[in-house]
Design a protein around this motif. Structure first.
Motif, PDB file in Angstrom:
ATOM      1  N   LYS A  42       0.820  -1.208   0.000  1.00 31.41           N
ATOM      2  CA  LYS A  42       0.000   0.000   0.000  1.00 31.41           C
ATOM      3  C   LYS A  42       0.854   1.258   0.000  1.00 31.41           C
ATOM      4  CE  LYS A  42      -3.566  -2.273   2.814  1.00 31.41           C
ATOM      5  NZ  LYS A  42      -4.287  -2.217   4.117  1.00 31.41           N
ATOM      6  N   TYR A  43       2.073   1.128   0.511  1.00 32.06           N
ATOM      7  CA  TYR A  43       2.900   2.303   0.712  1.00 32.06           C
ATOM      8  C   TYR A  43       3.854   2.485  -0.452  1.00 32.06           C
ATOM      9  CZ  TYR A  43       1.138   0.769   5.189  1.00 32.06           C
ATOM     10  OH  TYR A  43       0.322   0.318   6.185  1.00 32.06           O
ATOM     11  N   GLU A  44       4.513   3.623  -0.483  1.00 29.86           N
ATOM     12  CA  GLU A  44       5.414   3.954  -1.582  1.00 29.86           C
ATOM     13  C   GLU A  44       6.592   2.986  -1.631  1.00 29.86           C
ATOM     14  OE1 GLU A  44       7.993   7.784  -3.244  1.00 29.86           O
ATOM     15  OE2 GLU A  44       6.862   7.918  -1.368  1.00 29.86           O
ATOM     16  N   MET A  45       6.955   2.596  -2.861  1.00 30.57           N
ATOM     17  CA  MET A  45       8.039   1.643  -3.077  1.00 30.57           C
ATOM     18  C   MET A  45       8.797   2.058  -4.331  1.00 30.57           C
ATOM     19  SD  MET A  45       7.549  -2.444  -3.713  1.00 30.57           S
ATOM     20  CE  MET A  45       7.124  -2.196  -5.456  1.00 30.57           C
ATOM     21  N   PHE A  63       9.105   2.834   1.692  1.00 30.82           N
ATOM     22  CA  PHE A  63       8.964   4.041   2.494  1.00 30.82           C
ATOM     23  C   PHE A  63       7.785   3.882   3.452  1.00 30.82           C
ATOM     24  CE2 PHE A  63      10.993   5.222  -1.447  1.00 30.82           C
ATOM     25  CZ  PHE A  63      12.032   6.055  -1.034  1.00 30.82           C
ATOM     26  N   PRO A  64       7.975   4.213   4.718  1.00 27.82           N
ATOM     27  CA  PRO A  64       6.869   4.121   5.681  1.00 27.82           C
ATOM     28  C   PRO A  64       5.838   5.198   5.409  1.00 27.82           C
ATOM     29  CG  PRO A  64       8.765   5.153   6.696  1.00 27.82           C
ATOM     30  CD  PRO A  64       9.214   4.707   5.338  1.00 27.82           C
ATOM     31  N   TYR A  90      10.060 -11.333  -0.395  1.00 23.69           N
ATOM     32  CA  TYR A  90      10.160 -10.620   0.877  1.00 23.69           C
ATOM     33  C   TYR A  90       9.524  -9.225   0.823  1.00 23.69           C
ATOM     34  CZ  TYR A  90      12.896 -13.799   3.759  1.00 23.69           C
ATOM     35  OH  TYR A  90      13.290 -14.850   4.545  1.00 23.69           O
ATOM     36  N   THR A  91       8.757  -8.936  -0.223  1.00 25.89           N
ATOM     37  CA  THR A  91       8.146  -7.612  -0.326  1.00 25.89           C
ATOM     38  C   THR A  91       7.163  -7.349   0.806  1.00 25.89           C
ATOM     39  OG1 THR A  91       8.471  -7.240  -2.691  1.00 25.89           O
ATOM     40  CG2 THR A  91       6.507  -6.261  -1.713  1.00 25.89           C
ATOM     41  N   ASN A  99       6.516  -0.097   7.725  1.00 23.33           N
ATOM     42  CA  ASN A  99       5.335   0.435   8.397  1.00 23.33           C
ATOM     43  C   ASN A  99       5.474   0.366   9.919  1.00 23.33           C
ATOM     44  OD1 ASN A  99       2.659   1.348   8.812  1.00 23.33           O
ATOM     45  ND2 ASN A  99       1.891  -0.745   8.825  1.00 23.33           N
ATOM     46  N   MET A 100       6.016  -0.743  10.435  1.00 24.67           N
ATOM     47  CA  MET A 100       6.023  -0.977  11.877  1.00 24.67           C
ATOM     48  C   MET A 100       7.227  -0.355  12.585  1.00 24.67           C
ATOM     49  SD  MET A 100       4.441  -4.862  11.945  1.00 24.67           S
ATOM     50  CE  MET A 100       3.944  -4.842  13.666  1.00 24.67           C
TER      51      MET A 100
END
Length: 310
Positions: A42-45, A63-64, A90-91, A99-100
């Motif tokens: 969901k986040y930027e990659m 990127f978080p 491992y994505t 995120n965490m």
């Protein structure tokens, strides 16, 4: 939850003690990709490549949702016995990690054995880490906020890169996080580690698989005593990064990971070791709501924020 009798029977059935990884490593790679399919987070990659000689090492940057201004970075090396696994499989792990932890995660797609034997993997990982340190100022990243992290064979590679960095003097990580790492090369029944005998047949990762992976990875038998393959064999572990090691209770690699932490401490380094109760090898790849994953990130965040885990 403790492992009950029914679960033990199921785990034993899944352990395939007689499967020859050396003959079937390509099938293992396919199975890993099926079990851990690439799902766009969901986040930027961002996909990038780091050039080393005539080869470009792929890296994937996660990127978080909310990144701190100082852009704290985790350089991640994946597991898989140096033979299987990649940045696609491992994505999800790396997306969860970003995120965490609130860190940028750089996942390194180092070359795999047996096509590329030792020392290709650690040299690839070293080259990417060096490039990140050399370009830290350009991207506004403080070098003190660059941390190495890896699971299993990736934990081995993080430890090895730290030793290589000390030996070569080109950069030095301030922290490393080793998740159930491989640190030694002896997983026979005469191994000094009791976990090899306790957990070597019935808990998914068997000692036969470990030995097969090492046979595929090494270039010669002389490599088995090389600290860049088995870091616990290093005669000098001084001047190493502050270290967090998390092991799994039902893992044949448990004792050598914990012994590595003790040896780091004996050489004057700051090292924390935590054994995850009732956990199996590879648990960081479980969904993020699992208790072992949640507890691991509690420990990782405390470590990254210089907080006590007590």
């Amino acid at each position: 939850m403790a492992i009950n009798k029914a679960m033990r029977i199921a785990l034993k059935a899944l352990s395939y003690p007689d499967l020859d990884v050396k003959k079937n490593y390509k099938l293992h790679r396919q199975m890993t990709n099926v079990a851990h399919p690439y799902i766009k987070p969901k986040y930027e990659m961002w996909d990038h490549k780091v050039s080393v000689g005539d080869y470009d090492i792929p890296v994937r940057v996660f990127f978080p949702p909310e990144s701190d201004a100082d852009n704290r970075v985790l350089v991640f090396f994946h597991g898989g016995g140096w033979v299987i696994g990649n940045i696609d499989s491992y994505t999800t792990v790396c997306s969860n990690m970003a995120n965490m932890t609130g860190h940028i995660v750089v996942s390194v797609d180092y070359r795999l054995a047996p096509e590329y034997k030792f020392p290709t993997a650690p040299e690839d990982c070293y080259a990417v880490t060096k490039a990140i340190f050399e370009n830290a100022d350009t991207f506004g990243v403080e070098k003190k906020n660059i941390t190495l992290i890896g699971d299993s064979a990736g934990g081995n590679l993080a430890a090895v890169v730290s030793i290589m960095a000390r030996d070569r003097g080109e950069f030095m990580p301030s922290r490393q996080i080793l998740l159930y790492p491989s640190t030694d090369s002896d997983h026979s029944q005469t191994s000094p580690y009791e976990s090899v005998r306790e957990n070597g047949t019935d808990f998914l990762l068997t000692t036969k698989r470990i030995c097969d992976f090492i046979d595929l990875y090494k270039s010669s038998d002389e490599d088995l005593s090389n600290p860049y393959l088995a870091p616990i064999l290093s005669k000098d572990l001084s001047n190493q990064p502050r270290t967090l090691i998390i092991t799994a209770q039902y893992d044949p690699l448990r004792d050598e990971g914990e012994a590595y932490g003790k040896k780091l401490y004996a050489f004057g380094n700051e090292a924390e070791v935590y054994r995850m109760k009732d956990a199996l090898h590879g648990f960081i790849s479980l969904p993020k709501h699992f208790v072992h994953v949640k507890r691991s990130y509690e420990l990782i965040n405390q470590f990254l924020n210089n907080e006590s885990s007590n």
